[in-house]
Design a protein around this motif. Structure first.
Motif, mmCIF file in Angstrom:
data_model
loop_
_atom_site.group_PDB
_atom_site.id
_atom_site.type_symbol
_atom_site.label_atom_id
_atom_site.label_comp_id
_atom_site.label_asym_id
_atom_site.label_seq_id
_atom_site.Cartn_x
_atom_site.Cartn_y
_atom_site.Cartn_z
ATOM 1 N N LYS A 1 -6.212 -19.549 15.064
ATOM 2 C CA LYS A 1 -7.004 -20.199 14.393
ATOM 3 C C LYS A 1 -7.131 -19.697 12.993
ATOM 4 C CE LYS A 1 -9.313 -22.035 18.517
ATOM 5 N NZ LYS A 1 -10.218 -22.279 19.406
ATOM 6 N N TYR A 2 -7.028 -18.334 12.489
ATOM 7 C CA TYR A 2 -7.402 -17.236 12.031
ATOM 8 C C TYR A 2 -6.878 -16.846 11.076
ATOM 9 C CZ TYR A 2 -12.505 -17.337 13.316
ATOM 10 O OH TYR A 2 -13.619 -18.436 13.805
ATOM 11 N N ARG A 3 -6.857 -17.078 9.797
ATOM 12 C CA ARG A 3 -6.054 -15.818 8.494
ATOM 13 C C ARG A 3 -6.769 -14.854 8.337
ATOM 14 N NH1 ARG A 3 -4.279 -20.330 3.591
ATOM 15 N NH2 ARG A 3 -2.397 -18.505 3.242
ATOM 16 N N ARG A 4 -6.274 -13.739 8.186
ATOM 17 C CA ARG A 4 -6.584 -12.689 8.297
ATOM 18 C C ARG A 4 -6.425 -11.808 6.380
ATOM 19 N NH1 ARG A 4 -4.986 -7.849 12.157
ATOM 20 N NH2 ARG A 4 -7.192 -7.351 11.229
ATOM 21 N N LEU A 5 -7.028 -10.866 6.581
ATOM 22 C CA LEU A 5 -6.894 -9.723 4.645
ATOM 23 C C LEU A 5 -6.248 -9.370 5.412
ATOM 24 C CD1 LEU A 5 -9.270 -12.323 4.007
ATOM 25 C CD2 LEU A 5 -10.796 -10.641 2.656
ATOM 26 N N CYS A 6 -5.393 -8.676 4.836
ATOM 27 C CA CYS A 6 -4.592 -7.632 4.947
ATOM 28 C C CYS A 6 -4.491 -6.710 3.721
ATOM 29 C CB CYS A 6 -3.579 -8.206 5.286
ATOM 30 S SG CYS A 6 -2.914 -9.261 6.853
ATOM 31 N N PRO A 7 -4.737 -5.363 4.624
ATOM 32 C CA PRO A 7 -4.898 -4.149 3.004
ATOM 33 C C PRO A 7 -3.230 -3.872 3.640
ATOM 34 C CG PRO A 7 -5.447 -3.795 4.837
ATOM 35 C CD PRO A 7 -5.360 -4.217 5.829
ATOM 36 N N CYS A 8 -2.415 -3.708 2.733
ATOM 37 C CA CYS A 8 -1.097 -3.724 2.897
ATOM 38 C C CYS A 8 -0.787 -2.111 1.720
ATOM 39 C CB CYS A 8 -0.063 -5.231 2.285
ATOM 40 S SG CYS A 8 -0.273 -6.002 3.839
ATOM 41 N N ARG A 9 -0.050 -1.687 1.465
ATOM 42 C CA ARG A 9 0.178 -0.951 0.573
ATOM 43 C C ARG A 9 1.800 0.212 -0.179
ATOM 44 N NH1 ARG A 9 2.557 4.023 2.524
ATOM 45 N NH2 ARG A 9 1.553 5.220 4.557
ATOM 46 N N ASP A 10 2.459 0.189 -0.085
ATOM 47 C CA ASP A 10 3.960 0.148 -0.926
ATOM 48 C C ASP A 10 3.855 1.814 0.024
ATOM 49 O OD1 ASP A 10 2.479 2.706 -2.786
ATOM 50 O OD2 ASP A 10 2.977 1.733 -4.177
ATOM 51 N N PHE A 11 5.506 2.302 -0.629
ATOM 52 C CA PHE A 11 5.778 3.121 0.536
ATOM 53 C C PHE A 11 7.058 3.913 -0.994
ATOM 54 C CE2 PHE A 11 7.894 -0.639 2.449
ATOM 55 C CZ PHE A 11 9.312 -0.083 1.978
ATOM 56 N N ARG A 12 6.173 5.179 -0.227
ATOM 57 C CA ARG A 12 8.308 6.124 -0.949
ATOM 58 C C ARG A 12 9.514 5.857 -0.119
ATOM 59 N NH1 ARG A 12 6.499 9.367 -4.217
ATOM 60 N NH2 ARG A 12 7.905 10.574 -4.974
ATOM 61 N N ARG A 13 10.522 5.184 -1.311
ATOM 62 C CA ARG A 13 12.221 5.165 -0.899
ATOM 63 C C ARG A 13 11.728 6.488 0.389
ATOM 64 N NH1 ARG A 13 16.270 1.788 -0.870
ATOM 65 N NH2 ARG A 13 18.007 2.554 -0.498
ATOM 66 N N GLY A 14 12.559 6.300 1.609
ATOM 67 C CA GLY A 14 12.613 7.619 2.336
ATOM 68 C C GLY A 14 11.913 7.469 3.609
ATOM 69 N N GLN A 15 10.519 7.337 2.332
ATOM 70 C CA GLN A 15 9.485 8.141 2.698
ATOM 71 C C GLN A 15 8.485 7.361 3.577
ATOM 72 O OE1 GLN A 15 8.362 11.242 4.738
ATOM 73 N NE2 GLN A 15 8.516 13.057 2.971
ATOM 74 N N VAL A 16 8.195 6.854 4.233
ATOM 75 C CA VAL A 16 7.375 5.353 4.194
ATOM 76 C C VAL A 16 6.324 5.835 4.469
ATOM 77 C CG1 VAL A 16 7.382 3.639 5.897
ATOM 78 C CG2 VAL A 16 9.055 3.847 5.679
ATOM 79 N N ALA A 17 5.618 7.290 4.709
ATOM 80 C CA ALA A 17 3.893 7.464 5.878
ATOM 81 C C ALA A 17 3.819 7.592 4.352
ATOM 82 C CB ALA A 17 4.431 9.274 6.362
ATOM 83 N N LEU A 18 3.675 7.825 3.536
ATOM 84 C CA LEU A 18 3.263 7.942 1.707
ATOM 85 C C LEU A 18 3.993 7.026 1.065
ATOM 86 C CD1 LEU A 18 4.629 11.734 0.806
ATOM 87 C CD2 LEU A 18 2.514 11.155 2.526
ATOM 88 N N CYS A 19 2.601 7.005 0.007
ATOM 89 C CA CYS A 19 3.253 5.589 -1.238
ATOM 90 C C CYS A 19 3.171 6.257 -2.405
ATOM 91 C CB CYS A 19 0.983 5.371 -1.098
ATOM 92 S SG CYS A 19 -0.144 6.437 -1.957
#
Length: 348
Positions: A326-344
């Motif tokens: 019933k709801y649309r969410r506000l989502c805080p996405c972020r980019d990431f480094r190629r081969g190192q997803v844990a880091l932006c």
């Protein structure tokens, strides 16, 4: 490289194979038609009775012996619990192709797992080619429905024609791990508490006369449907940095994990506190007749039909995985480094 298939499986207390479903002997026979079949099935006293006679079972192997066996293998396959573990990565790093099961419903996993949902993390997300750098995918990984013998047989024949080199993603190397540790230690302040929500008295540009100029916190990003944090607004120190923030809106019944992934990003829980405000709703042009502050894991979110908007009151409930039909969410996405997803991208 020998045409060897290695599989592993755990045993239950009754001594039966613990992989999901039944009739897996037929798939082992398909494998046996193309290559030697080796197993690393642990059993205390004698050969496991459920393992076919054509399988050469090595039992529980020391790490160095398992590595030697993997280097001779063509294919690695897992039939049992756990469905997610380090063994596939070890196999791929030693030059094997990993064949993993495809699940059509969460209920299939519930029979042997305590998790309500699982996904093939080694497989590429088909909805967005921009996420390919965060997963492995073909030719090193193939995902197949084990309950479809034709699909299974076709996958094996394709694997027989495929040659791969040993491969280990950068983030799983020692250097990749040390890079993450370095970034975490250098850029985070473990001694001061972060405010649960974004302060209302952010530093913003002033006019020539010294008066406060109202500027938005979020601005459209070029070539993107997402909003980003305005560069001329000074915010409290944050990790990951706010330059990585990508504000998106989910569809009804969609989690922020899915929403971010569909645009080539990942959901960043640490950024929730910066988008949990009326300004985010305003910049997204959300029509709100009512804006409440509640305790609910899907917030911040809004209902298009009811024109109701909700902000999160309890920061411990910020969730990337929650969703509501019933709801649309506000989502805080972020980019990431190629081969190192844990880091932006700006995290180093």
């Amino acid at each position: 490289m020998y045409n060897i298939i290695i599989f592993s499986s755990s045993y239950s207390s009754e001594g039966s194979l613990s992989y999901e479903g039944s009739g897996k002997d037929g798939f082992l026979q398909i494998l046996h038609n193309y290559m030697e079949v080796h197993g690393t099935v642990y059993y205390e006293t004698q050969r496991p009775p459920e393992v076919p006679a054509f399988v050469k079972n090595h039992g529980l192997l020391p790490q160095h012996e398992l590595q030697q066996l993997l280097r001779k293998a063509k294919l690695f396959i897992g039939f049992g619990f756990p469905y997610e573990g380090p063994a596939p990565l070890e196999a791929i790093a030693n030059g094997c192709i990993f064949l993993q099961p495809k699940f059509t419903a969460a209920s299939q996993l519930a029979q042997t797992m305590s998790f309500s949902e699982a996904s093939p993390h080694l497989e590429r997300c088909p909805r967005s080619t921009r996420m390919q750098s965060s997963t492995i995918g073909r030719p090193h990984v193939m995902t197949v429905d084990y309950n479809n013998s034709l699909e299974f047989d076709s996958a094996i024949r394709e694997i027989m024609r495929t040659q791969v080199e040993p491969y280990l993603p950068y983030e799983y190397t020692c250097e990749g791990m040390l890079e993450r540790v370095h970034a975490y230690i250098q850029h985070q302040d473990f001694c001061s508490l972060e405010p649960p929500f974004v302060p209302t008295n952010l530093s913003r540009p002033e006019s020539a006369g010294g008066s406060r100029v109202p500027v938005p916190l979020f601005v459209p990003l070029p070539n993107s449907t997402a909003l980003g944090w305005a560069s001329n607004v000074t915010a409290p120190a944050a990790w990951p940095p706010l330059s990585s923030l990508r504000l998106l809106v989910s569809q009804e019944g969609q989690s922020c994990v899915e929403t971010c992934r569909s645009e080539g990003f990942i959901c960043e829980p640490a950024h929730f506190r910066f988008i949990n405000n009326k300004e985010a709703l305003r910049r997204l042009e959300v029509q709100c007749d009512v804006v409440d502050s509640e305790v609910n894991h899907i917030l911040p979110a809004f209902s298009v039909l009811r024109r109701e908007c909700g902000l999160q009151r309890e920061p411990l409930l910020f969730s990337c995985a929650g969703y509501s039909p019933k709801y649309r969410r506000l989502c805080p996405c972020r980019d990431f480094r190629r081969g190192q997803v844990a880091l932006c991208r700006d995290c180093l």
